[in-house]
Design an enzyme around this catalytic site. Sequence first.
Site, PDB file in Angstrom:
ATOM      1  N   LYS A  53      42.149  45.844  30.348  1.00 45.12           N
ATOM      2  CA  LYS A  53      40.683  45.829  30.242  1.00 45.12           C
ATOM      3  C   LYS A  53      40.195  47.021  29.416  1.00 45.12           C
ATOM      4  CE  LYS A  53      40.207  43.232  34.520  1.00 45.12           C
ATOM      5  NZ  LYS A  53      39.954  43.202  35.969  1.00 45.12           N
ATOM      6  N   GLN A  97      38.395  47.304  40.641  1.00 45.80           N
ATOM      7  CA  GLN A  97      39.538  46.395  40.635  1.00 45.80           C
ATOM      8  C   GLN A  97      39.934  46.034  42.065  1.00 45.80           C
ATOM      9  OE1 GLN A  97      40.780  45.026  37.881  1.00 45.80           O
ATOM     10  NE2 GLN A  97      42.362  43.877  38.932  1.00 45.80           N
ATOM     11  N   ASP A 120      31.414  42.105  36.678  1.00 49.51           N
ATOM     12  CA  ASP A 120      32.401  41.196  37.276  1.00 49.51           C
ATOM     13  C   ASP A 120      31.710  39.974  37.899  1.00 49.51           C
ATOM     14  OD1 ASP A 120      35.159  41.358  37.215  1.00 49.51           O
ATOM     15  OD2 ASP A 120      35.301  42.874  38.788  1.00 49.51           O
TER      16      ASP A 120
HETATM   17  N1  GUN Z   1      41.617  41.414  40.692  1.00 44.49           N
HETATM   18  C1  GUN Z   1      42.122  40.298  40.152  1.00 44.49           C
HETATM   19  N2  GUN Z   1      41.253  39.763  39.259  1.00 44.49           N
HETATM   20  C2  GUN Z   1      40.183  40.570  39.262  1.00 44.49           C
HETATM   21  C3  GUN Z   1      38.948  40.553  38.533  1.00 44.49           C
HETATM   22  O1  GUN Z   1      38.654  39.685  37.729  1.00 44.49           O
HETATM   23  N3  GUN Z   1      38.099  41.575  38.804  1.00 44.49           N
HETATM   24  C4  GUN Z   1      38.380  42.541  39.710  1.00 44.49           C
HETATM   25  N4  GUN Z   1      37.472  43.481  39.917  1.00 44.49           N
HETATM   26  N5  GUN Z   1      39.497  42.586  40.391  1.00 44.49           N
HETATM   27  C5  GUN Z   1      40.395  41.601  40.163  1.00 44.49           C
END
Ligand code: GUN
Length: 281
Positions: A53, A97, A120
């Site tokens: 990311k 996350q 998100d």
């Molecule tokens: N863990 C797995 N996929 C995601 C996501 O798209 N966003 C976040 N914040 N955590 C995750």
Amino acid sequence: MTAHLIDGNALSKQLRASVAERAAALRARGITPGLAVVLVGENPASQVYVRNKVKACEDNGLYSVLDKHPANLSEADLLARVEALNNDPAIHGILVQLPLPAHIDSHKVIEAIAPAKDVDGFHVASAGALMVGQPGFWPCTPYGCMMMLESIHYDLRGKHAVVIGRSNIVGKPMALMLLQKNATVTICHSATPDLKAMTLQADVIVAAVGKRNVLTADMVKPGAVVIDVGMNRNDDGKLCGDVDFAGVSQVAGYITPVPGGVGPMTITMLLVNTLEAAERL
Ligand code: GUN
């Protein structure tokens, strides 16, 4: 193989080029779109995800900070960190996350994110906005699936879409997005008695369960569009989705591969949401 491939890498490349252009335009106005990625602990998969990311931000002209904390960070300290990011003018998007360590209440942390920075799309305010069709951030994975359907100019009006999986992150928001585009939507899950009877009626199938071979060729109507959200490993340790790709690609009209399908789109939509958070200022 008879199905056309919907190439998530190619589509991501196009969309990221447009993100980079819009980011440059914002920078020319003195605003650099900024994303904070908060990681607590050492979960190896999470470490890979957050690295990807942050790199995607760097590659496309967005500012990003990786806000890394030890696994024993207290919930109070994490909430204080989120609050500081809420008030940081250089940060337009905040992503915590998941999963978080067991001693932290994830829901409480997500609710602490300012909805205007919830790129998100996990905050109850974002979920509610999607539910009632108001502007807000859409969760990146189902948003990416919608972009893949748009990329093939697929008109969902009057089509039957079957979503397999009911998670808050994919299944439920996916169903709402398909509904917003006038599809007739069925959500199937672990307690659905006859999944095949449902999927055989579907013009569009989104598989988002996290289990290999949830969808096989005998379960798919010829010509259907199949979107595979799964991220699993097969017996040889190779990345695979929820769909039996070899079989289903003989029957479907369109199919997304794993890898190279929904995966890259998720990060792309995160960039799009972060950019929009900065543009809305
Ligand atoms: N863990 C797995 N996929 C995601 C996501 O798209 N966003 C976040 N914040 N955590 C995750």
